[in-house]
Motif scaffolding. Sequence first.
Motif, PDB file in Angstrom:
ATOM      1  N   GLU A   9     -41.779  51.196   0.917  1.00  0.00           N
ATOM      2  CA  GLU A   9     -42.965  52.046   0.856  1.00  0.00           C
ATOM      3  C   GLU A   9     -43.279  52.648   2.218  1.00  0.00           C
ATOM      4  O   GLU A   9     -43.613  53.821   2.329  1.00  0.00           O
ATOM      5  CB  GLU A   9     -44.170  51.254   0.360  1.00  0.00           C
ATOM      6  CG  GLU A   9     -44.057  50.841  -1.091  1.00  0.00           C
ATOM      7  CD  GLU A   9     -45.171  49.915  -1.512  1.00  0.00           C
ATOM      8  OE1 GLU A   9     -45.949  49.465  -0.644  1.00  0.00           O
ATOM      9  OE2 GLU A   9     -45.265  49.648  -2.715  1.00  0.00           O
ATOM     10  N   ARG A  12     -40.710  55.373   2.941  1.00  0.00           N
ATOM     11  CA  ARG A  12     -41.015  56.594   2.201  1.00  0.00           C
ATOM     12  C   ARG A  12     -42.145  57.359   2.863  1.00  0.00           C
ATOM     13  O   ARG A  12     -42.087  58.577   3.010  1.00  0.00           O
ATOM     14  CB  ARG A  12     -41.418  56.245   0.765  1.00  0.00           C
ATOM     15  CG  ARG A  12     -40.338  56.399  -0.250  1.00  0.00           C
ATOM     16  CD  ARG A  12     -40.881  56.356  -1.649  1.00  0.00           C
ATOM     17  NE  ARG A  12     -41.727  55.218  -1.932  1.00  0.00           N
ATOM     18  CZ  ARG A  12     -41.316  54.041  -2.359  1.00  0.00           C
ATOM     19  NH1 ARG A  12     -40.036  53.836  -2.556  1.00  0.00           N
ATOM     20  NH2 ARG A  12     -42.166  53.070  -2.608  1.00  0.00           N
ATOM     21  N   GLU A  13     -43.191  56.634   3.248  1.00  0.00           N
ATOM     22  CA  GLU A  13     -44.338  57.289   3.873  1.00  0.00           C
ATOM     23  C   GLU A  13     -43.961  57.892   5.220  1.00  0.00           C
ATOM     24  O   GLU A  13     -44.375  59.002   5.549  1.00  0.00           O
ATOM     25  CB  GLU A  13     -45.489  56.298   4.033  1.00  0.00           C
ATOM     26  CG  GLU A  13     -46.743  56.915   4.586  1.00  0.00           C
ATOM     27  CD  GLU A  13     -47.328  58.009   3.707  1.00  0.00           C
ATOM     28  OE1 GLU A  13     -47.957  58.929   4.270  1.00  0.00           O
ATOM     29  OE2 GLU A  13     -47.154  57.963   2.478  1.00  0.00           O
ATOM     30  N   ASP A  42     -43.926  58.623  -8.400  1.00  0.00           N
ATOM     31  CA  ASP A  42     -45.164  58.421  -7.661  1.00  0.00           C
ATOM     32  C   ASP A  42     -46.148  57.562  -8.444  1.00  0.00           C
ATOM     33  O   ASP A  42     -46.838  56.722  -7.880  1.00  0.00           O
ATOM     34  CB  ASP A  42     -45.819  59.754  -7.312  1.00  0.00           C
ATOM     35  CG  ASP A  42     -45.055  60.495  -6.237  1.00  0.00           C
ATOM     36  OD1 ASP A  42     -44.309  59.829  -5.491  1.00  0.00           O
ATOM     37  OD2 ASP A  42     -45.199  61.714  -6.150  1.00  0.00           O
ATOM     38  N   GLY A  45     -44.796  53.989  -8.357  1.00  0.00           N
ATOM     39  CA  GLY A  45     -44.897  53.478  -6.992  1.00  0.00           C
ATOM     40  C   GLY A  45     -46.314  53.124  -6.608  1.00  0.00           C
ATOM     41  O   GLY A  45     -46.553  52.155  -5.892  1.00  0.00           O
ATOM     42  N   SER A  46     -47.273  53.876  -7.113  1.00  0.00           N
ATOM     43  CA  SER A  46     -48.658  53.597  -6.760  1.00  0.00           C
ATOM     44  C   SER A  46     -49.237  52.459  -7.584  1.00  0.00           C
ATOM     45  O   SER A  46     -50.145  51.772  -7.127  1.00  0.00           O
ATOM     46  CB  SER A  46     -49.510  54.854  -6.935  1.00  0.00           C
ATOM     47  OG  SER A  46     -49.565  55.215  -8.295  1.00  0.00           O
TER      48      SER A  46
END
Length: 71
Positions: A9, A12-13, A42, A45-46
């Motif tokens: 994560e 990715r960010e 998305d 992932g969230s």
Amino acid sequence: MGKDKETPEERRERLRQQEWENNPSGSLKDSLNRGANGSLVDLVGSLGWKGTGILILIMIFGFIIYAVFFR
């Protein structure tokens, strides 16, 4: 935290932030397209694994209820 020990994560960010810095108009276009079409990656992932499981269960139960009452 070094690049070797970052989570997926965080990676990715970090890549998303780098893309924003390098090409803000291209990122804006991508985000507008993603917002219009939706992105399952998305969403999942969230939500995390628990939220994804609950979403799948809701979809299954919704289909069962639809099948019972509307067929």
